[in-house]
Design a protein around this motif. Sequence first.
Motif, PDB file in Angstrom:
ATOM      1  N   ALA A  32       0.833  -1.208   0.000  1.00 26.28           N
ATOM      2  CA  ALA A  32       0.000   0.000   0.000  1.00 26.28           C
ATOM      3  C   ALA A  32       0.868   1.258   0.000  1.00 26.28           C
ATOM      4  N   ARG A  33       1.908   1.260   0.806  1.00 24.91           N
ATOM      5  CA  ARG A  33       2.789   2.435   0.897  1.00 24.91           C
ATOM      6  C   ARG A  33       3.527   2.669  -0.424  1.00 24.91           C
ATOM      7  N   LEU A  34       4.090   1.601  -1.001  1.00 26.07           N
ATOM      8  CA  LEU A  34       4.806   1.734  -2.273  1.00 26.07           C
ATOM      9  C   LEU A  34       3.852   2.113  -3.405  1.00 26.07           C
ATOM     10  N   THR A  35       2.647   1.583  -3.372  1.00 28.60           N
ATOM     11  CA  THR A  35       1.647   1.928  -4.394  1.00 28.60           C
ATOM     12  C   THR A  35       1.370   3.426  -4.373  1.00 28.60           C
ATOM     13  N   ARG A  36       1.198   3.991  -3.176  1.00 25.87           N
ATOM     14  CA  ARG A  36       0.960   5.440  -3.066  1.00 25.87           C
ATOM     15  C   ARG A  36       2.144   6.235  -3.598  1.00 25.87           C
ATOM     16  N   LEU A  37       3.353   5.803  -3.289  1.00 23.24           N
ATOM     17  CA  LEU A  37       4.564   6.482  -3.773  1.00 23.24           C
ATOM     18  C   LEU A  37       4.633   6.456  -5.302  1.00 23.24           C
ATOM     19  N   ILE A  38       4.364   5.314  -5.889  1.00 29.07           N
ATOM     20  CA  ILE A  38       4.431   5.172  -7.345  1.00 29.07           C
ATOM     21  C   ILE A  38       3.287   5.930  -8.011  1.00 29.07           C
ATOM     22  N   GLU A  39       2.104   5.866  -7.413  1.00 30.19           N
ATOM     23  CA  GLU A  39       0.970   6.623  -7.959  1.00 30.19           C
ATOM     24  C   GLU A  39       1.268   8.115  -7.993  1.00 30.19           C
ATOM     25  N   GLU A  40       1.922   8.613  -6.943  1.00 32.40           N
ATOM     26  CA  GLU A  40       2.278  10.039  -6.886  1.00 32.40           C
ATOM     27  C   GLU A  40       3.254  10.390  -8.009  1.00 32.40           C
ATOM     28  N   ALA A  41       4.188   9.485  -8.298  1.00 28.46           N
ATOM     29  CA  ALA A  41       5.165   9.742  -9.347  1.00 28.46           C
ATOM     30  C   ALA A  41       4.525   9.847 -10.729  1.00 28.46           C
ATOM     31  N   ILE A  42       3.484   9.053 -10.972  1.00 27.81           N
ATOM     32  CA  ILE A  42       2.878   9.043 -12.316  1.00 27.81           C
ATOM     33  C   ILE A  42       1.586   9.860 -12.399  1.00 27.81           C
ATOM     34  N   ALA A  43       1.187  10.476 -11.298  1.00 36.16           N
ATOM     35  CA  ALA A  43      -0.061  11.251 -11.294  1.00 36.16           C
ATOM     36  C   ALA A  43       0.070  12.521 -12.120  1.00 36.16           C
ATOM     37  N   GLU A  44      -1.013  12.896 -12.768  1.00 31.55           N
ATOM     38  CA  GLU A  44      -1.047  14.186 -13.451  1.00 31.55           C
ATOM     39  C   GLU A  44      -1.210  15.271 -12.391  1.00 31.55           C
ATOM     40  N   THR A  45      -0.511  16.380 -12.604  1.00 31.39           N
ATOM     41  CA  THR A  45      -0.620  17.468 -11.618  1.00 31.39           C
ATOM     42  C   THR A  45      -1.560  18.531 -12.098  1.00 31.39           C
TER      43      THR A  45
END
Length: 190
Positions: free
Chosen positions: A177-190
């Motif tokens: 869950a923690r790594l998923t959030r980190l990776i999602e943040e990296a690929i999220a549109e801003t």
Amino acid sequence: MKTQPATARARNAEATRCAILEAARDRFAHDGYDQIGIREIAALAGVDSALISRYFGSKAELFERVLETSKKSDLLEGGADGLARRTAEHLVDEGGADKPLDDLLLLLNSAASPIAGDMVRRSINQRYNEPMANMIGGRDPLLRARLFGSVLMGLIISTKIHGDAFIKALPRDAMIARLTRLIEEAIAET
């Protein structure tokens, strides 16, 4: 009778090419492009250095071939949906095993080379960043793809350095869950 020796030579030629590529991958990964020569690669492969020129041309052409034959990650095959979770699960369950540290070292140890650096950047862009950018789409996809790659490389290196102590610091589901959030943040549109 003549076809038998030709077949044997072809098999030996292929085995020789493979031995040269593996020796080159090892030396380029551990010593970097600029610090290793054709003779050292040939000695590790157990062949005469003239065979490297015969099969691959120059040292630069050999390096390019090593980059082309590096293993690709399977993470992009599942599409953009669930990419962050798939990546996190892979890191926790496999420790990044499909992406050997030697492939990262190959890129890192040669990236600053005046000759190999451009080849490294081109390879990363063609093999990872551009396919990832096309897959995730949206605004600034290339930037987001590069952020994904940076996070992934950092996590793989940390896993290799710290081993199970890093990846097992939390229960499996909590770490995913923690790594998923980190990776999602990296690929999220801003």
